[in-house]
Design an enzyme around this catalytic site. Structure first.
Site, PDB file in Angstrom:
ATOM      1  CE  LYS A 211      -4.312  -1.841   1.813  1.00  0.00           C
ATOM      2  NZ  LYS A 211      -5.349  -1.786   2.863  1.00  0.00           N
ATOM      3  NE  ARG A 245      -7.444  -8.682   1.666  1.00  0.00           N
ATOM      4  CZ  ARG A 245      -7.242  -7.899   0.613  1.00  0.00           C
ATOM      5  NH1 ARG A 245      -6.346  -6.930   0.669  1.00  0.00           N
ATOM      6  NH2 ARG A 245      -7.947  -8.066  -0.496  1.00  0.00           N
TER       7      ARG A 245
END
Length: 269
Positions: A211, A245
């Site tokens: 991210k 995740r």
């Protein structure tokens, strides 16, 4: 939790696994690499991503669940649409991972009478607008926890057992890239709802893989953030995350094995 995006426009791997055969091969590879859960997503939730029509999301997701349900691994579906939830559960999904925290009309009803796990995520705004302007909080950790407490209470009041529920502070979803995301990571245990006396804490899912919060401190593009993603996963595990995740399963599993060995040796000492 291995990420299986069957979308053409996800921020990191968009289009790579949109074809069903490619998606199945990627799922098989993640299982060989040590994934404990496969998280299937049929709609990109990157900032600014357009919504996907219901029929299209179902066409992407349901055949994969039907093919993978006998693979002896829990299957998660990343969706906020109640109809996708219903059909995914009917097809054999084990967990619903909802970025909207089951706030869409009909979402609670869609999962209430099943036995599936539920992951409740915090998001400020919505994917199309969540990173526009400057996301604002009084105290990001307190605000996220308050939101998650309210959503968990709603689910439990609907008759959903607390043992089915996990929570996700929503890294990157309506947060200032560095300020909010790293405050949440640093204080990860405090983002979860406070359990009643004697009850277990709600499991925390942490999803930071590739991210922009990692790019902001490393200067690297999404595809070059593997090392940073592993570091973030280890930081999350150190702070109590029950699930991480990730896109890069093999590398993260190796890092977690080393971290766990150090943790266990510390406890023995």
């Amino acid at each position: 939790m291995g990420i299986l995006n069957v979308t053409p426009d996800s921020f990191s791997d968009g289009g790579r696994f949109a074809a069903r055969g490619d998606a199945l091969r990627q799922a098989e590879q993640m299982l060989m690499d040590g994934a404990d859960i496969i998280d299937i997503g049929g709609e990109s939730t990157r900032p600014g991503a357009p919504p996907v029509p219901l029929d299209e999301e179902l066409e992407r997701v349901i055949p994969l669940i039907e093919t993978l349900r006998d693979a002896n691994v829990p299957l998660s579906v990343d969706t906020y649409k109640p109809q996708v939830m219903r059909e995914a559960l009917a097809a054999g999904a084990d967990l619903i991972n909802d970025i909207w925290g089951f706030r869409q009309e009909g979402a609670v009803d869609a999962v209430r009478d099943s036995r599936c796990g539920l992951c409740v995520m915090h998001m400020l705004g919505e994917p199309q607008t969540m990173q526009r302007g400057e996301p604002s909080y009084g105290d990001v950790v307190d605000d996220v926890r308050t939101f998650l407490e309210a959503r968990v209470s709603t689910l439990m009041e609907a008759g959903i057992a607390r043992e089915r529920i996990s929570v996700d502070p929503g890294f990157g979803f309506g947060k200032a890239v560095v300020e909010h995301n790293y405050a949440l990571l640093a204080q990860l245990p405090q983002t979860a709802p406070r359990p009643p006396a004697g009850a277990r804490a709600f499991p925390i899912l942490a999803g930071m893989s590739r991210k922009s919060m990692l790019g902001a401190v490393t200067g690297r593009a999404a595809q070059e953030r593997v090392t940073a993603s592993i570091a973030a996963a280890v930081c999350a595990a150190e702070r109590g995350a029950a699930i991480v995740r990730v896109h890069d399963v093999a590398q993260t599993v190796d890092a977690m094995k080393v971290w766990a060995a150090v943790r266990d040796a510390t406890r023995r000492g």
